[in-house]
Design a protein around this motif. Sequence first.
Motif, mmCIF file in Angstrom:
data_model
loop_
_atom_site.group_PDB
_atom_site.id
_atom_site.type_symbol
_atom_site.label_atom_id
_atom_site.label_comp_id
_atom_site.label_asym_id
_atom_site.label_seq_id
_atom_site.Cartn_x
_atom_site.Cartn_y
_atom_site.Cartn_z
ATOM 1 N N ASP A 38 0.847 -1.194 0.000
ATOM 2 C CA ASP A 38 0.000 0.000 0.000
ATOM 3 C C ASP A 38 0.882 1.243 0.000
ATOM 4 O OD1 ASP A 38 -1.776 2.088 0.448
ATOM 5 O OD2 ASP A 38 -2.694 1.185 2.216
ATOM 6 N N PHE A 39 0.840 1.990 -1.111
ATOM 7 C CA PHE A 39 1.594 3.228 -1.247
ATOM 8 C C PHE A 39 0.691 4.451 -1.084
ATOM 9 C CE2 PHE A 39 4.565 0.319 -3.347
ATOM 10 C CZ PHE A 39 5.761 0.712 -2.782
ATOM 11 N N GLY A 40 -0.323 4.358 -0.248
ATOM 12 C CA GLY A 40 -1.186 5.503 0.042
ATOM 13 C C GLY A 40 -1.871 6.019 -1.200
ATOM 14 N N GLU A 41 -1.699 7.306 -1.497
ATOM 15 C CA GLU A 41 -2.386 7.938 -2.629
ATOM 16 C C GLU A 41 -2.005 7.317 -3.971
ATOM 17 O OE1 GLU A 41 -0.675 11.910 -3.974
ATOM 18 O OE2 GLU A 41 0.161 11.756 -1.949
ATOM 19 N N PHE A 42 -0.922 6.528 -4.021
ATOM 20 C CA PHE A 42 -0.480 5.893 -5.263
ATOM 21 C C PHE A 42 -1.071 4.494 -5.436
ATOM 22 C CE2 PHE A 42 2.675 8.966 -3.932
ATOM 23 C CZ PHE A 42 2.708 9.795 -5.039
ATOM 24 N N GLY A 43 -1.835 4.052 -4.452
ATOM 25 C CA GLY A 43 -2.532 2.777 -4.539
ATOM 26 C C GLY A 43 -1.729 1.587 -4.066
ATOM 27 N N ILE A 44 -2.347 0.433 -4.210
ATOM 28 C CA ILE A 44 -1.708 -0.834 -3.850
ATOM 29 C C ILE A 44 -1.032 -1.374 -5.095
ATOM 30 C CG2 ILE A 44 -2.088 -3.206 -3.093
ATOM 31 C CD1 ILE A 44 -4.324 -2.145 -1.296
ATOM 32 N N LYS A 45 0.250 -1.678 -4.973
ATOM 33 C CA LYS A 45 1.042 -2.148 -6.104
ATOM 34 C C LYS A 45 1.661 -3.506 -5.764
ATOM 35 C CE LYS A 45 2.150 2.472 -7.773
ATOM 36 N NZ LYS A 45 1.413 2.403 -9.028
ATOM 37 N N THR A 46 1.935 -4.282 -6.802
ATOM 38 C CA THR A 46 2.507 -5.611 -6.626
ATOM 39 C C THR A 46 3.941 -5.660 -7.137
ATOM 40 O OG1 THR A 46 1.652 -6.327 -8.769
ATOM 41 C CG2 THR A 46 0.275 -6.766 -6.849
ATOM 42 N N SER A 47 4.719 -6.529 -6.530
ATOM 43 C CA SER A 47 6.081 -6.775 -6.975
ATOM 44 C C SER A 47 6.519 -8.131 -6.446
ATOM 45 C CB SER A 47 7.034 -5.687 -6.473
ATOM 46 O OG SER A 47 8.308 -5.820 -7.089
ATOM 47 N N SER A 48 7.658 -8.579 -6.921
ATOM 48 C CA SER A 48 8.255 -9.783 -6.350
ATOM 49 C C SER A 48 9.587 -9.387 -5.741
ATOM 50 C CB SER A 48 8.447 -10.865 -7.411
ATOM 51 O OG SER A 48 9.406 -10.472 -8.353
ATOM 52 N N VAL A 104 5.968 6.070 8.889
ATOM 53 C CA VAL A 104 5.646 7.327 8.217
ATOM 54 C C VAL A 104 4.441 7.049 7.318
ATOM 55 C CG1 VAL A 104 7.988 8.287 8.315
ATOM 56 C CG2 VAL A 104 7.316 6.888 6.361
ATOM 57 N N PRO A 105 3.736 8.096 6.869
ATOM 58 C CA PRO A 105 2.560 7.870 6.034
ATOM 59 C C PRO A 105 2.920 7.160 4.718
ATOM 60 C CG PRO A 105 2.574 10.123 6.869
ATOM 61 C CD PRO A 105 3.908 9.525 7.212
ATOM 62 N N ASN A 106 2.111 6.165 4.348
ATOM 63 C CA ASN A 106 2.306 5.479 3.079
ATOM 64 C C ASN A 106 2.304 6.478 1.944
ATOM 65 O OD1 ASN A 106 2.447 2.925 4.208
ATOM 66 N ND2 ASN A 106 0.272 2.540 3.970
#
Length: 111
Positions: A38-48, A104-106
């Motif tokens: 969860d990157f806050g205003e940038f949304g939920i992103k996926t990675s490996s 710190v805030p996401n």
Amino acid sequence: MQQISWDDFEKVELRIGTIVEAFEFPEARRPAYKLRVDFGEFGIKTSSAQITKHYTLPELIGKQIIGVINFPKKQIGKFMSEFLVTGFADENGDIVLSAVERRVPNGSKLV
């Protein structure tokens, strides 16, 4: 080592995010986990991330990590990576995640 300008550094979106889900990634060539962050205003992103030597799936949940969120998406097999997980190699080459000392805030940017 090549030097970069401040303008170059400002282009890199190094942001803090909280891991909300972590899964096994058995299809990966090298042992890895799939992460949803969860990157806050940038949304939920996926990675490996190839972090299986130092971390278990349960301990990753809720951990804040630093990711580069403005790279192009990258196809990894059938999985689409949306950001780069950052970390450092230990003496054996195993990855230790980049993280913050206090919450710190996401979405906060590394400055």
